[in-house]
Design an enzyme around this catalytic site. Structure first.
Site, PDB file in Angstrom:
ATOM      1  N   LYS A   1     -24.631  57.709   8.614  1.00 27.59           N
ATOM      2  CA  LYS A   1     -25.530  58.575   9.364  1.00 27.59           C
ATOM      3  C   LYS A   1     -26.002  57.822  10.613  1.00 27.59           C
ATOM      4  O   LYS A   1     -25.908  56.595  10.686  1.00 27.59           O
ATOM      5  CB  LYS A   1     -26.724  58.978   8.502  1.00 27.59           C
ATOM      6  CG  LYS A   1     -26.366  59.953   7.403  1.00 27.59           C
ATOM      7  CD  LYS A   1     -27.612  60.438   6.686  1.00 27.59           C
ATOM      8  CE  LYS A   1     -27.278  61.486   5.645  1.00 27.59           C
ATOM      9  NZ  LYS A   1     -28.488  62.014   5.010  1.00 27.59           N
TER      10      LYS A   1
ATOM     11  N   LEU B   1     -21.033  58.455 -17.038  1.00 31.09           N
ATOM     12  CA  LEU B   1     -21.134  57.168 -16.347  1.00 31.09           C
ATOM     13  C   LEU B   1     -21.405  56.031 -17.329  1.00 31.09           C
ATOM     14  O   LEU B   1     -20.847  54.936 -17.199  1.00 31.09           O
ATOM     15  CB  LEU B   1     -22.215  57.235 -15.268  1.00 31.09           C
ATOM     16  CG  LEU B   1     -21.854  58.095 -14.059  1.00 31.09           C
ATOM     17  CD1 LEU B   1     -23.099  58.464 -13.277  1.00 31.09           C
ATOM     18  CD2 LEU B   1     -20.840  57.386 -13.180  1.00 31.09           C
TER      19      LEU B   1
ATOM     20  N   SER C   1     -41.056  70.130  -4.423  1.00 33.96           N
ATOM     21  CA  SER C   1     -40.019  69.638  -3.519  1.00 33.96           C
ATOM     22  C   SER C   1     -38.896  70.667  -3.356  1.00 33.96           C
ATOM     23  O   SER C   1     -38.377  70.863  -2.254  1.00 33.96           O
ATOM     24  CB  SER C   1     -39.477  68.318  -4.057  1.00 33.96           C
ATOM     25  OG  SER C   1     -38.512  67.783  -3.202  1.00 33.96           O
TER      26      SER C   1
ATOM     27  N   HIS D   1     -21.635  60.184  -1.507  1.00 35.24           N
ATOM     28  CA  HIS D   1     -22.236  61.290  -2.238  1.00 35.24           C
ATOM     29  C   HIS D   1     -21.154  62.206  -2.795  1.00 35.24           C
ATOM     30  O   HIS D   1     -20.234  62.598  -2.075  1.00 35.24           O
ATOM     31  CB  HIS D   1     -23.127  62.134  -1.320  1.00 35.24           C
ATOM     32  CG  HIS D   1     -24.345  61.418  -0.848  1.00 35.24           C
ATOM     33  ND1 HIS D   1     -25.445  62.087  -0.366  1.00 35.24           N
ATOM     34  CD2 HIS D   1     -24.655  60.107  -0.765  1.00 35.24           C
ATOM     35  CE1 HIS D   1     -26.377  61.204  -0.014  1.00 35.24           C
ATOM     36  NE2 HIS D   1     -25.904  60.001  -0.248  1.00 35.24           N
TER      37      HIS D   1
ATOM     38  N   GLU E   1     -26.028  66.013  -7.950  1.00 32.11           N
ATOM     39  CA  GLU E   1     -25.650  65.103  -6.870  1.00 32.11           C
ATOM     40  C   GLU E   1     -25.560  63.683  -7.422  1.00 32.11           C
ATOM     41  O   GLU E   1     -26.469  63.221  -8.109  1.00 32.11           O
ATOM     42  CB  GLU E   1     -26.668  65.143  -5.730  1.00 32.11           C
ATOM     43  CG  GLU E   1     -26.282  64.220  -4.588  1.00 32.11           C
ATOM     44  CD  GLU E   1     -27.311  64.192  -3.481  1.00 32.11           C
ATOM     45  OE1 GLU E   1     -26.927  64.428  -2.330  1.00 32.11           O
ATOM     46  OE2 GLU E   1     -28.494  63.926  -3.774  1.00 32.11           O
TER      47      GLU E   1
END
Length: 188
Positions: free
Chosen positions: A102, A11, A39, A110, A129
């Site tokens: 959503k 990127l 997590s 994504h 991701e």
């Protein structure tokens, strides 16, 4: 973290190329994060997965996450297409929450990509991701996340509706800014 660095480098290379060759850079900002062990554990338990390394590696695709902030919605699709053309990236999953938001109003694009990582004794294919958003989408998502997930208070249905309405207003503003940009470019 190795896979995240590889994607960030890709990127950053695109960003540097835009700086040198284009009139403007569609990439405004790149952030990354590595999910904390606790997590990961909680996500595995939530999905009723056994707490085993191999299962985690195969089932949890967002341990490494990168967020790319763009100026315009069209920039998101352009960056996504550039990434999809890179022959060392495997597209694992693609979700277009811009065209299909959503229920709560969340919009983002994504891509879960897998990239080869060469270690001292072997090669591993690691998922990362990538979330791509406009600055306005990021503003909404960051504050909505704080309000919804970081607060201990229960969020009422009317507050949820207000947040969804704000997300729609922000999307409309994004679309209007895109149109203004295109009109200005067409006049040049």
């Amino acid at each position: 973290s190795c896979a995240m660095r590889e994607i960030c480098t890709k990127l950053e290379n695109l960003s540097q190329e835009f700086e040198l060759k284009q009139a403007r850079n569609p990439i405004q900002h790149i952030d990354h994060r590595l999910k904390k062990p606790e997590s990961i554990r909680n996500k595995m338990l939530q999905k009723n997965l056994p707490l085993e390394y191999e299962v985690m590696r195969d089932e949890i695709t967002d341990i490494g996450g990168i967020r790319v902030i763009c100026s315009y919605i069209n920039d998101i699709y352009a960056i996504s297409n550039m990434l999809k053309q890179q022959d060392d990236l495997l597209i694992v999953r693609e979700k277009d929450y811009i065209s299909n938001p959503k229920k709560n109003g969340y919009r983002s694009y994504h891509l879960i990509v897998a990239i080869p990582i060469f270690l001292s004794s072997d090669k591993q294919i690691i998922p990362v991701e990538i979330q791509m958003r406009t600055m306005a989408m990021d503003f909404w998502a960051s504050l909505e996340h704080q309000l919804r997930y970081k607060s201990t208070a229960s969020v009422s249905d009317s507050t949820r509706m207000r947040l969804t309405n704000i997300a729609e207003d922000i999307f409309n503003a994004d679309m209007e800014m895109q149109q203004i940009y295109e009109e200005i470019i067409a006049m040049e």
